[in-house]
Design an enzyme around this catalytic site. Sequence first.
Site, PDB file in Angstrom:
ATOM      1  N   PHE A  84      34.467  31.668  34.324  1.00  0.00           N
ATOM      2  CA  PHE A  84      35.998  31.283  33.574  1.00  0.00           C
ATOM      3  C   PHE A  84      36.871  30.088  33.952  1.00  0.00           C
ATOM      4  O   PHE A  84      37.535  29.392  33.639  1.00  0.00           O
ATOM      5  CB  PHE A  84      36.617  32.697  31.962  1.00  0.00           C
ATOM      6  CG  PHE A  84      37.991  31.838  30.945  1.00  0.00           C
ATOM      7  CD1 PHE A  84      37.215  30.962  30.297  1.00  0.00           C
ATOM      8  CD2 PHE A  84      39.246  31.472  31.809  1.00  0.00           C
ATOM      9  CE1 PHE A  84      38.170  30.084  29.229  1.00  0.00           C
ATOM     10  CE2 PHE A  84      39.859  31.104  30.350  1.00  0.00           C
ATOM     11  CZ  PHE A  84      39.857  30.867  29.229  1.00  0.00           C
ATOM     12  N   CYS A  85      37.702  31.178  34.675  1.00  0.00           N
ATOM     13  CA  CYS A  85      38.949  30.658  35.776  1.00  0.00           C
ATOM     14  C   CYS A  85      38.355  29.413  36.171  1.00  0.00           C
ATOM     15  O   CYS A  85      38.858  28.481  36.701  1.00  0.00           O
ATOM     16  CB  CYS A  85      39.106  31.634  36.825  1.00  0.00           C
ATOM     17  SG  CYS A  85      40.051  32.835  35.605  1.00  0.00           S
TER      18      CYS A  85
END
Length: 358
Positions: A84-85
């Site tokens: 996600f990051c």
Amino acid sequence: MPRPYRHTTPVPQKSATGRVAAVYAQMEADFLLADGPLMSLSPAPEVLAATWALLREAEIVGTAPRAEKEAVASAVSLANRCPFCTEAHALLAHGAGDHRLAEDARAGRTPADRRDATLLEWAAATRSPGSPALAAPPFPADQTPEFVGTVLVTHFINRMVTALLDEEALLPSALRRSAYVRRAAALSVGPAARRNPEPGAGLAVLDGSLPDGPAPAWAGPGSVGPAYLALRAAASAGGGLLGEAARAAVLAAVAGWDGSHPPLAGDPTALPLADVPSEQRPGARLALLAALAPYRITDADVAAWRADRDGNGSRDGDGSGGASDDRGLTRLLAFGAITATVRVEAWITAGARSTPAA
């Protein structure tokens, strides 16, 4: 559709008060992402505030190009296996206008531009102690607080996000598959990615809890140093939730960590906790996984720690409530995450000191 938070229930924006509300307000003004992943830290307001303060003062404000800092954060996230990051920072790099660098960072490719290549190599090398890339930071000395601060807060957030969010639920499949979709989505974050608010305001959400002592040399005289000290203090305090043997075992294991991911072969749950009393192991396991492999934290790990809340394995470090509540879990994971982050800081500064004199 339920929000993709695991193990804890964040404070909703509409009911936030005090320090959490102040952080949400700043995030909405400066980041346009108040209703997002950092909400997972809200059960521990002091951890949320310090994380936001460092993120804002290092990554969002300053003179270094925002696209470069977001690409650095994406490269670090890729090295930490935080999908996600990786995608979120690449999207912000797109929004800041550097589409090629954004795509190279998220894919782990070497950019054609030599400076971009050395920048991403340096970012990825922050998980590789002794790497030659760490001896030659590819940015001006006056931008060191921004780039190093961005790297360190990313290492911390990667671990917390991976532990507390269902990243697959957060990532639209089309965003992961298509560069065209990513560039189109970047239009929505472009205004936030191109903002450069005034430095220093992030310290206000610390509510006067600035720690004593000098900032690290890499941070210079500005607001990044106090923000980093605040995060280090707030997150390290979570170690008080562990028994003495458990805390010592976590610190020793991270002190001996070489930056690698634990091997998948053999028993994936094996951790160096044999000398820790059995009643202390659930907490030690969670903290150590948060430091070294947060993607391996399971519901069973959290359940074992919660079930042990009335035993001797975990304890309330500050008298604010049971150690098994959402705040306690957030603080415990933060202890593991900051312990690894401080280790990374040591590698970065040692690498910089090894630079030959001109």
